[in-house]
Design an enzyme around this catalytic site. Sequence first.
Site, PDB file in Angstrom:
ATOM      1  CD  GLU A 186      -2.752  -1.316   2.451  1.00 21.79           C
ATOM      2  OE1 GLU A 186      -2.854  -0.332   3.191  1.00 21.79           O
ATOM      3  OE2 GLU A 186      -3.353  -2.386   2.684  1.00 21.79           O
TER       4      GLU A 186
ATOM      5  CG  ASN B 113      -0.557  -7.156  -0.919  1.00 17.85           C
ATOM      6  OD1 ASN B 113      -1.105  -7.896  -1.735  1.00 17.85           O
ATOM      7  ND2 ASN B 113      -1.093  -6.875   0.264  1.00 17.85           N
TER       8      ASN B 113
ATOM      9  CG  HIS C 218      -9.762  -6.121   1.275  1.00 19.92           C
ATOM     10  ND1 HIS C 218      -9.944  -7.243   2.066  1.00 19.92           N
ATOM     11  CD2 HIS C 218      -8.476  -5.745   1.442  1.00 19.92           C
ATOM     12  CE1 HIS C 218      -8.825  -7.505   2.713  1.00 19.92           C
ATOM     13  NE2 HIS C 218      -7.911  -6.626   2.352  1.00 19.92           N
TER      14      HIS C 218
ATOM     15  CD  GLU D 224      -4.489  -8.007   2.250  1.00 16.16           C
ATOM     16  OE1 GLU D 224      -5.376  -7.288   2.738  1.00 16.16           O
ATOM     17  OE2 GLU D 224      -3.267  -7.693   2.301  1.00 16.16           O
TER      18      GLU D 224
ATOM     19  CG  ASP E 144     -12.391  -9.202   2.594  1.00 14.27           C
ATOM     20  OD1 ASP E 144     -11.662  -9.057   3.594  1.00 14.27           O
ATOM     21  OD2 ASP E 144     -12.521  -8.319   1.713  1.00 14.27           O
TER      22      ASP E 144
HETATM   23  O1  G3I Z   1      -4.972 -10.377  19.105  1.00 17.23           O
HETATM   24  C1  G3I Z   1      -4.567  -9.201  19.815  1.00 17.23           C
HETATM   25  C2  G3I Z   1      -5.189  -9.182  21.191  1.00 17.23           C
HETATM   26  O2  G3I Z   1      -4.670 -10.270  21.954  1.00 17.23           O
HETATM   27  C3  G3I Z   1      -4.854  -7.856  21.867  1.00 17.23           C
HETATM   28  O3  G3I Z   1      -5.521  -7.805  23.125  1.00 17.23           O
HETATM   29  C4  G3I Z   1      -5.329  -6.718  20.966  1.00 17.23           C
HETATM   30  C5  G3I Z   1      -5.035  -5.365  21.552  1.00 17.23           C
HETATM   31  O4  G3I Z   1      -3.644  -5.140  21.481  1.00 17.23           O
HETATM   32  O5  G3I Z   1      -4.650  -6.787  19.703  1.00 17.23           O
HETATM   33  C6  G3I Z   1      -4.991  -7.989  19.021  1.00 17.23           C
HETATM   34  O6  G3I Z   1      -4.288  -8.000  17.815  1.00 17.23           O
HETATM   35  C7  G3I Z   1      -4.822  -7.151  16.798  1.00 17.23           C
HETATM   36  C8  G3I Z   1      -5.140  -8.026  15.583  1.00 17.23           C
HETATM   37  O7  G3I Z   1      -5.526  -7.230  14.473  1.00 17.23           O
HETATM   38  C9  G3I Z   1      -6.218  -9.027  15.863  1.00 17.23           C
HETATM   39  O8  G3I Z   1      -7.410  -8.366  16.133  1.00 17.23           O
HETATM   40  C10 G3I Z   1      -3.761  -6.141  16.447  1.00 17.23           C
HETATM   41  O9  G3I Z   1      -3.564  -5.277  17.535  1.00 17.23           O
HETATM   42  C11 G3I Z   1      -4.185  -5.373  15.221  1.00 17.23           C
HETATM   43  O10 G3I Z   1      -3.123  -4.510  14.791  1.00 17.23           O
HETATM   44  C12 G3I Z   1      -4.490  -6.327  14.069  1.00 17.23           C
HETATM   45  O11 G3I Z   1      -4.951  -5.597  12.946  1.00 17.23           O
HETATM   46  C13 G3I Z   1      -4.669  -6.207  11.685  1.00 17.23           C
HETATM   47  C14 G3I Z   1      -4.287  -5.090  10.724  1.00 17.23           C
HETATM   48  O12 G3I Z   1      -4.065  -5.611   9.396  1.00 17.23           O
HETATM   49  C15 G3I Z   1      -2.999  -4.406  11.171  1.00 17.23           C
HETATM   50  O13 G3I Z   1      -1.941  -5.332  11.191  1.00 17.23           O
HETATM   51  C16 G3I Z   1      -5.903  -6.945  11.197  1.00 17.23           C
HETATM   52  O14 G3I Z   1      -6.122  -8.095  11.987  1.00 17.23           O
HETATM   53  C17 G3I Z   1      -5.687  -7.395   9.750  1.00 17.23           C
HETATM   54  O15 G3I Z   1      -6.868  -7.952   9.211  1.00 17.23           O
HETATM   55  C18 G3I Z   1      -5.270  -6.208   8.866  1.00 17.23           C
HETATM   56  O16 G3I Z   1      -4.982  -6.712   7.588  1.00 17.23           O
HETATM   57  C19 G3I Z   1      -4.648  -5.738   6.601  1.00 17.23           C
HETATM   58  C20 G3I Z   1      -3.544  -6.306   5.740  1.00 17.23           C
HETATM   59  O17 G3I Z   1      -2.427  -6.607   6.535  1.00 17.23           O
HETATM   60  C21 G3I Z   1      -3.186  -5.336   4.634  1.00 17.23           C
HETATM   61  N1  G3I Z   1      -4.375  -5.025   3.822  1.00 17.23           N
HETATM   62  C22 G3I Z   1      -5.492  -4.485   4.619  1.00 17.23           C
HETATM   63  C23 G3I Z   1      -5.868  -5.447   5.718  1.00 17.23           C
HETATM   64  C24 G3I Z   1      -7.044  -4.927   6.503  1.00 17.23           C
HETATM   65  O18 G3I Z   1      -6.654  -3.759   7.192  1.00 17.23           O
END
Ligand code: G3I
Length: 452
Positions: A260, A303, A336, A365, A367
Amino acid sequence: MKMKKILILFVLTFTMFACSSDGGGNGLDPGPVPIPTAVQASFVYTISTTDSHVLILDNTTEGEEFVSYWDYGLGGGNVNDGPGIEEVRYDTPGNYTIKLIVIKDGLTSTATKTIKVDESGICPNALCGGGSSDSLKSAATTFSVGMITRASWINGGGQHTATLVKEFNNLTSEYEIKMNVMHPSQGNFDFSAGDVIVDFAQANNMNVHGHVLIWHNATPSWVENFAGTDAEFEAMVENYITTTINHFKGKVRSWDVVNEAFEDGTGHPLRNSVFRQKMGDDYIKKCFQFARNADPNALLFYNDYNVASSPTKRAAIFTLVDNLGSLIDGVGAQMHISYNGPSAANIQAVADGTVSRGKKLHFSELDIRANPNNDLTSLTSVRADLQAAKFKEVVKIYNSIPLENKFALTTWGLRDNESWLLDFWGVPDWPLMFDENYNKKPAYYGFLEGLQ
Ligand code: G3I
């Protein structure tokens, strides 16, 4: 002619031994033979369209004045690499390691690829399966079917890991192979969560796609507020990329090097990320070079999202791909999307632009929102069928690209209730192939129909 070939082979073998041994006869190991920058062995292969037991090999090494020979993995030693392509027959099921050995100025470079053969012949992309539809991965015989996961879900086992193993053969870490998790503070690395995912994949004969090395949304604060000079910043980034890729080398076959990088606004300028600010506009090329140096055998991807829905962003991305040249192996289009768009034509344009550049395509990715206009409070069967039709359309487009451009189609989540979209948009939605009880939805069967 035969005698000459044996003589050539003897000289080549001796030369290889001479440069790979200590050279000075002092018994000290000089370390690995440096790959000459002018010549690096490389080859491509494709399966014969007339006989699935025949592999067509093509030496694509660039450079002047070198000698080269093959090891087809069939035993019997090396064979000379003649001009043009080689056709090699593999009748016995098994795994075969193919090597191209190139020698220039006394230095040796080797390219290695492995293939799998089953009763029906050479398995495309090393994915064997009779095309049965008892699972997504067995039905998709020419590309990997990917899914995201998290260390906690792997450790939790149960239906999550059971479904991963049954249906998928490629894993992407949803968020734990990102800089903010792996490089939490200067000088410190934490690959523990990524290792859980990678070790599970290794134990279950699954590939791992490394997502993602550089992303403005997953940059630790100490990097955002880097205290050193720009040169020190660049050295830190090179060390991070090198350390990370080396840690996972041999287990992670591909990487999203940068994610991105373009703004969505007019002209799609590069985002003004800290990487761009401190490394310059060519930071992307620098990061790809760092990654290439770290693991020449890994497939390197750029990506991004809205690659289908925005023709202008798509054009900006393809310009980047052209500028990266041989440093990039593939394009990751996140996909997406929604049940009602983007159009098939725009999705096809992503495939066409990638294929025309000779790059691999990763729908990385996927969905498919069933409720983009928030007109539903539960998933109706009508909308579920429309969503299934869109899954079928996407899979059909992907499955129609040439074999050499295929890589993987990854869905960004297993169960509807686990999708990032729910928090992101804040409205009910059911964007994935399984419901919260791991039941297959019409979308799952739409995926399979796209493979017919
Ligand atoms: O699982 C932990 C939990 O144990 C903790 O209590 C909580 C608070 O700190 O965090 C949780 O982890 C989070 C995780 O998502 C699961 O919910 C992370 O903080 C959070 O940063 C993470 O966000 C992810 C995001 O990218 C940033 O990395 C999303 O899951 C994920 O779906 C999203 O994916 C991105 C791709 O990498 C790039 N393209 C877009 C896509 C959607 O934003």
